[in-house]
Enzyme design. Structure first.
Site, short mmCIF file in Angstrom:
data_model
loop_
_atom_site.label_atom_id
_atom_site.label_comp_id
_atom_site.label_asym_id
_atom_site.label_seq_id
_atom_site.Cartn_x
_atom_site.Cartn_y
_atom_site.Cartn_z
N LYS A 1 -33.34 -18.16 -10.51
CA LYS A 1 -33.20 -18.41 -11.95
C LYS A 1 -32.57 -17.21 -12.64
O LYS A 1 -31.69 -17.36 -13.50
CB LYS A 1 -34.57 -18.70 -12.57
CG LYS A 1 -35.16 -20.05 -12.22
CD LYS A 1 -36.51 -20.22 -12.90
CE LYS A 1 -37.13 -21.57 -12.62
NZ LYS A 1 -38.45 -21.74 -13.29
N ALA B 1 -38.74 -16.46 -14.87
CA ALA B 1 -40.06 -16.62 -14.27
C ALA B 1 -40.16 -17.98 -13.60
O ALA B 1 -39.47 -18.93 -13.98
CB ALA B 1 -41.15 -16.48 -15.34
N ASP B 2 -41.02 -18.05 -12.61
CA ASP B 2 -41.35 -19.33 -12.01
C ASP B 2 -42.85 -19.37 -11.75
O ASP B 2 -43.46 -18.35 -11.40
CB ASP B 2 -40.59 -19.55 -10.70
CG ASP B 2 -40.75 -20.97 -10.20
OD1 ASP B 2 -40.37 -21.89 -10.94
OD2 ASP B 2 -41.27 -21.16 -9.08
N THR B 3 -43.43 -20.53 -11.96
CA THR B 3 -44.87 -20.73 -11.78
C THR B 3 -45.10 -21.92 -10.87
O THR B 3 -44.45 -22.95 -11.03
CB THR B 3 -45.56 -20.98 -13.14
OG1 THR B 3 -45.36 -19.85 -13.98
CG2 THR B 3 -47.06 -21.21 -12.96
N HIS C 1 -44.14 -15.58 -10.78
CA HIS C 1 -43.32 -14.41 -10.42
C HIS C 1 -42.34 -14.13 -11.54
O HIS C 1 -41.69 -15.06 -12.06
CB HIS C 1 -42.57 -14.65 -9.11
CG HIS C 1 -41.97 -13.41 -8.55
ND1 HIS C 1 -42.73 -12.43 -7.93
CD2 HIS C 1 -40.69 -12.94 -8.54
CE1 HIS C 1 -41.95 -11.44 -7.55
NE2 HIS C 1 -40.70 -11.72 -7.92
#
Length: 200
Positions: free
Chosen positions: A59, A82-84, A119
């Site tokens: 991303k 960010a990634d969740t 992250h």
């Protein structure tokens, strides 16, 4: 302390609101999804903890490429991506795209312990800063009526794990170890620490 203006490489209204909460000046950068690309696929043989890290990095890279390609109209500011994702028993629980997805996710998470990994990747020119936030949550035993009630709310659609802890989903969780904002999608303590590194 005056933090730098940044791009938020996320269309998530929750991340936008969280940044506003701690007073970070930013612009939401809506990067077009590559045509024909799958929605954050897991690669063959990829461990779930590695998946969330790779996805956040991708991303950030797409956002950087987008700003670089549109430099005539977009000034270069630091980029936060960010990634969740939700994990249970070493597997990723996908985002819920339908009522059936929400129902299946809640049935799987009910009366169990799961993790929510977020992250962060902050790109500033050649500099790349990262933080990984891992939270452990216990979901109470849910009966069919409670699951149907939550599904009917529509809140779980588009959410990792099929629920939103910042809304009605709070009634599903009996214990949280870690960062509440990290579960929502942007761990604010980690985010603040990364941004302060840019002004040291």
């Amino acid at each position: 302390m005056k933090l730098p203006f940044i791009y938020l490489a996320s269309a998530s209204p929750r991340r936008h609101e969280l940044l506003k909460q701690i007073g970070v000046s930013h612009e939401v950068l809506r990067v077009p999804t590559p045509e024909g690309a799958e929605d954050e696929p897991i690669l063959a043989g990829e461990a779930p903890p590695d998946y969330v890290i790779r996805t956040a990095r991708e991303k950030a890279q797409r956002a950087l490429n987008y700003v670089t390609q549109n430099s005539a109209t977009l000034p270069m500011y630091p980029i936060l991506a960010a990634d969740t994702c939700v994990m249970i028993d070493g597997q990723v629980v996908d985002k819920a795209h339908s009522d059936d997805d929400v129902r299946r996710s809640l049935e799987r998470l009910s009366a169990s312990v799961h993790e929510v990994h977020t992250h962060l990747v902050l790109v500033d020119g050649e500099r790349i800063l990262e933080r990984n936030c891992i939270n452990t949550l216990s979901m109470r035993q849910l009966n069919a009526e409670e699951i149907a009630h939550y599904v009917q709310s529509g809140e779980g659609l588009g959410k990792a794990g099929g629920y939103a802890i910042q809304g009605l989903g709070a009634m599903l969780i009996e214990r949280l170890e870690g960062s509440f904002s990290g579960v929502v999608g942007l761990p604010l303590s980690d985010t603040w620490e990364l941004l302060t590194l840019l002004v040291e």
